[in-house]
Scaffold this active site. Structure first.
Site, short mmCIF file in Angstrom:
data_model
loop_
_atom_site.label_atom_id
_atom_site.label_comp_id
_atom_site.label_asym_id
_atom_site.label_seq_id
_atom_site.Cartn_x
_atom_site.Cartn_y
_atom_site.Cartn_z
N ARG A 67 0.81 -1.22 0.00
CA ARG A 67 0.00 0.00 0.00
C ARG A 67 0.84 1.27 0.00
O ARG A 67 0.43 2.28 -0.55
CB ARG A 67 -0.93 0.00 1.21
CG ARG A 67 -2.07 -0.97 0.99
CD ARG A 67 -2.98 -1.03 2.17
NE ARG A 67 -4.17 -1.80 1.83
CZ ARG A 67 -5.05 -2.21 2.73
NH1 ARG A 67 -4.88 -1.93 4.00
NH2 ARG A 67 -6.10 -2.91 2.34
N GLY A 86 -13.81 -3.54 0.81
CA GLY A 86 -15.17 -3.05 1.06
C GLY A 86 -15.59 -1.97 0.07
O GLY A 86 -16.72 -1.95 -0.40
N GLY A 132 -11.21 -8.29 -1.14
CA GLY A 132 -9.99 -8.51 -0.38
C GLY A 132 -9.41 -9.91 -0.57
O GLY A 132 -8.22 -10.07 -0.86
N LYS A 167 -20.37 -15.91 1.35
CA LYS A 167 -21.77 -15.64 1.62
C LYS A 167 -22.47 -14.95 0.47
O LYS A 167 -21.97 -13.98 -0.08
CB LYS A 167 -21.89 -14.76 2.87
CG LYS A 167 -21.53 -15.49 4.11
CD LYS A 167 -21.71 -14.59 5.30
CE LYS A 167 -21.51 -15.38 6.60
NZ LYS A 167 -21.58 -14.49 7.75
P1 ADP Z 1 -13.73 -11.37 -1.18
O1 ADP Z 1 -12.98 -10.89 0.02
O2 ADP Z 1 -12.84 -11.60 -2.37
O3 ADP Z 1 -14.91 -10.50 -1.50
P2 ADP Z 1 -15.29 -13.20 0.39
O4 ADP Z 1 -14.83 -12.52 1.63
O5 ADP Z 1 -16.69 -13.02 -0.01
O6 ADP Z 1 -14.32 -12.83 -0.83
O7 ADP Z 1 -15.07 -14.77 0.55
C1 ADP Z 1 -13.83 -15.37 0.79
C2 ADP Z 1 -13.96 -16.59 1.65
O8 ADP Z 1 -14.92 -17.50 1.11
C3 ADP Z 1 -12.67 -17.37 1.72
O9 ADP Z 1 -12.17 -17.30 3.05
C4 ADP Z 1 -13.07 -18.80 1.36
O10 ADP Z 1 -12.47 -19.77 2.20
C5 ADP Z 1 -14.56 -18.78 1.54
N1 ADP Z 1 -15.23 -19.82 0.72
C6 ADP Z 1 -15.21 -19.92 -0.61
N2 ADP Z 1 -15.88 -21.03 -1.01
C7 ADP Z 1 -16.33 -21.64 0.11
C8 ADP Z 1 -17.08 -22.83 0.36
N3 ADP Z 1 -17.51 -23.60 -0.65
N4 ADP Z 1 -17.35 -23.13 1.65
C9 ADP Z 1 -16.91 -22.35 2.66
N5 ADP Z 1 -16.21 -21.22 2.49
C10 ADP Z 1 -15.91 -20.86 1.23
MG MG Z 2 -13.38 -11.07 2.19
#
Ligand code: ADP
Ligand code: MG
Length: 399
Positions: free
Chosen positions: A39, A377, A354, A201
């Protein structure tokens, strides 16, 4: 929606002037040392551009989440020292922010010098976006530059309030890049425009899905959110992570999607995450009751890679599986590799989020993408179609 940037300023607006720059120096630290300076490096182009025009640069940033006032653990002093290692310009650190001492340091600074002020989160009014604090901060510069995209979704005194009292208020080069990719490129995408969405989620990504559906040609779904869609389709999901309360919403989205929502054909399942050795692929309608989906299956990975290869604009947010634990990183790898080769073939590829950004970094593929967003975010809110307060407060281009 054309935000003014430092490149729109005349030399006279910069020469000898104090540029108050909000950066995102919220870096990981350990034992009083910066452990990852990504960063800090990301802010250098803006800092260098300002210095080369003869400006005096005053830096504001938050670091961590200090509770109730100054806390040496969250001082920006080590960050300022690290910055000094990265730049030939003189860096002066002041251990306060809205003080006379800070003001004098900005006035004493010579063109070509950098002043780093103390953590903005030490200030009581920062997160409340206190008007008085915003005015005091505004006195620390002759112009305001916001280069902290990752904080632009928060209306704080140093990210939003100050921009109302200090003009010109413009975007830095990092911010400009984020707006160009997440804003302009996605507003008028070269087609096909394919989005890949995953992560833990569905609840956190609903607004993104809603916002993207009208503009995308296809939305490829992975991650645990695929399981909530499976449940909405009446499929057995075993012990997979499902948000039961979102099943009706997932049904509604499937109805509305007119075939644009693509779900994985198969799943990589295992009895539990620590039983990775017994991971095996199954068709999506054969998920065993006592196992869970931890990644998209190999057929889905191949199909997604094909869809990615055929696209001209790609947006990826959210890993395809539990990429932190092999072999559940395969789907995420497949998408990342396909995106990297799509970039080489001339597609515009954008990674937001992230964990997705971290996944791409850890695979050494960040440079192989057109753009990897620095704001978790903030990029999510942007993709939901929201106005970021930190961006909205900046000046617009004339004409
Ligand atoms: P980002 O930060 O890129 O927006 P998220 O925070 O929404 O992504 O999601 C990332 C998390 O989702 C990771 O820690 C990963 O382990 C979890 N994840 C992905 N697929 C699954 C799954 N099938 N079951 C449980 N957790 C999952
Ligand atoms: Mg995340």
């Amino acid at each position: 929606m054309q935000t003014k940037t430092i490149r729109d300023l005349t030399d006279a607006q910069l020469r000898g002037k104090r540029a108050l720059v909000r950066v995102d120096f919220n870096v990981p630290m350990s034992g009083g040392r910066v452990t990852d300076d990504t960063r800090i490096r990301a802010a250098l182009p803006t800092i260098d551009a300002l210095l080369s025009k003869g400006a005096r640069v005053v830096l504001l940033s938050h670091l961590g989440r200090p509770k109730g006032g100054p806390d040496p653990k969250f001082s920006l002093d080590p960050v300022a020292r690290h910055l000094q290692e990265l730049t030939p310009a003189r860096v002066v650190f002041v251990d306060s922010t809205d003080s006379d001492e800070a003001l004098e340091a900005t006035q004493r600074a010579r063109p070509g010098e950098i002043v780093v002020l103390e953590n903005t989160r030490f200030l009581e009014g920062e997160e409340k976006n206190d008007e008085r604090l915003a005015r005091t901060l505004a006195e620390l510069g002759d112009l305001y530059v916001d280069d902290a995209f990752g904080s632009a979704h928060r209306a704080h005194a140093s990210t939003e309030g100050v921009a109302h009292h200090l003009k010109p208020a413009v975007a830095g080069l990092l911010m400009e890049r984020e707006l160009a990719y997440l804003g302009d490129a996605l507003a008028s995408p070269a087609r096909p425009f394919v989005a890949v969405l995953g992560g833990a989620k569905i609840s956190g990504k609903i607004d993104v899905i809603e916002h993207l559906l009208p503009t995308v040609d296809a939305l490829l779904i992975g991650g645990a959110m695929a399981c909530t869609f499976y449940a909405a389709m009446g499929l057995e999901v075993g012990k997979s992570l499902v948000e039961t309360d979102r099943i009706p919403l997932a049904k509604h989205l499937l109805d509305r999607a007119q075939g644009k929502l693509v779900l994985p054909d198969d799943a990589l399942v295992a009895p539990s995450l620590d039983a990775a050795a017994s991971a095996h692929p199954v068709p999506r309608d054969k998920i065993p009751r006592d196992e869970a989906m931890f990644d998209i299956g190999p057929r889905a990975a191949a199909r997604y890679a094909q869809r990615v290869a055929a696209a001209k604009t790609l947006l990826w947010n959210g890993p395809m599986g539990v990429f932190e634990t092999a072999p559940f990183d395969r789907g995420t790898h497949a998408v990342a590799d396909a995106m990297a080769s799509a970039t080489r073939s001339g597609a515009t590829t954008i990674v937001g989020g992230g964990d997705s950004a971290a996944a791409v970094e850890s695979m050494g593929l960040a440079a192989a993408m057109s753009h990897v967003s620095t704001g978790g975010g903030a990029s999510l809110e942007f993709l939901e179609g929201k106005q970021l307060p930190g961006v909205a407060a900046l000046d617009l281009k004339e004409g």
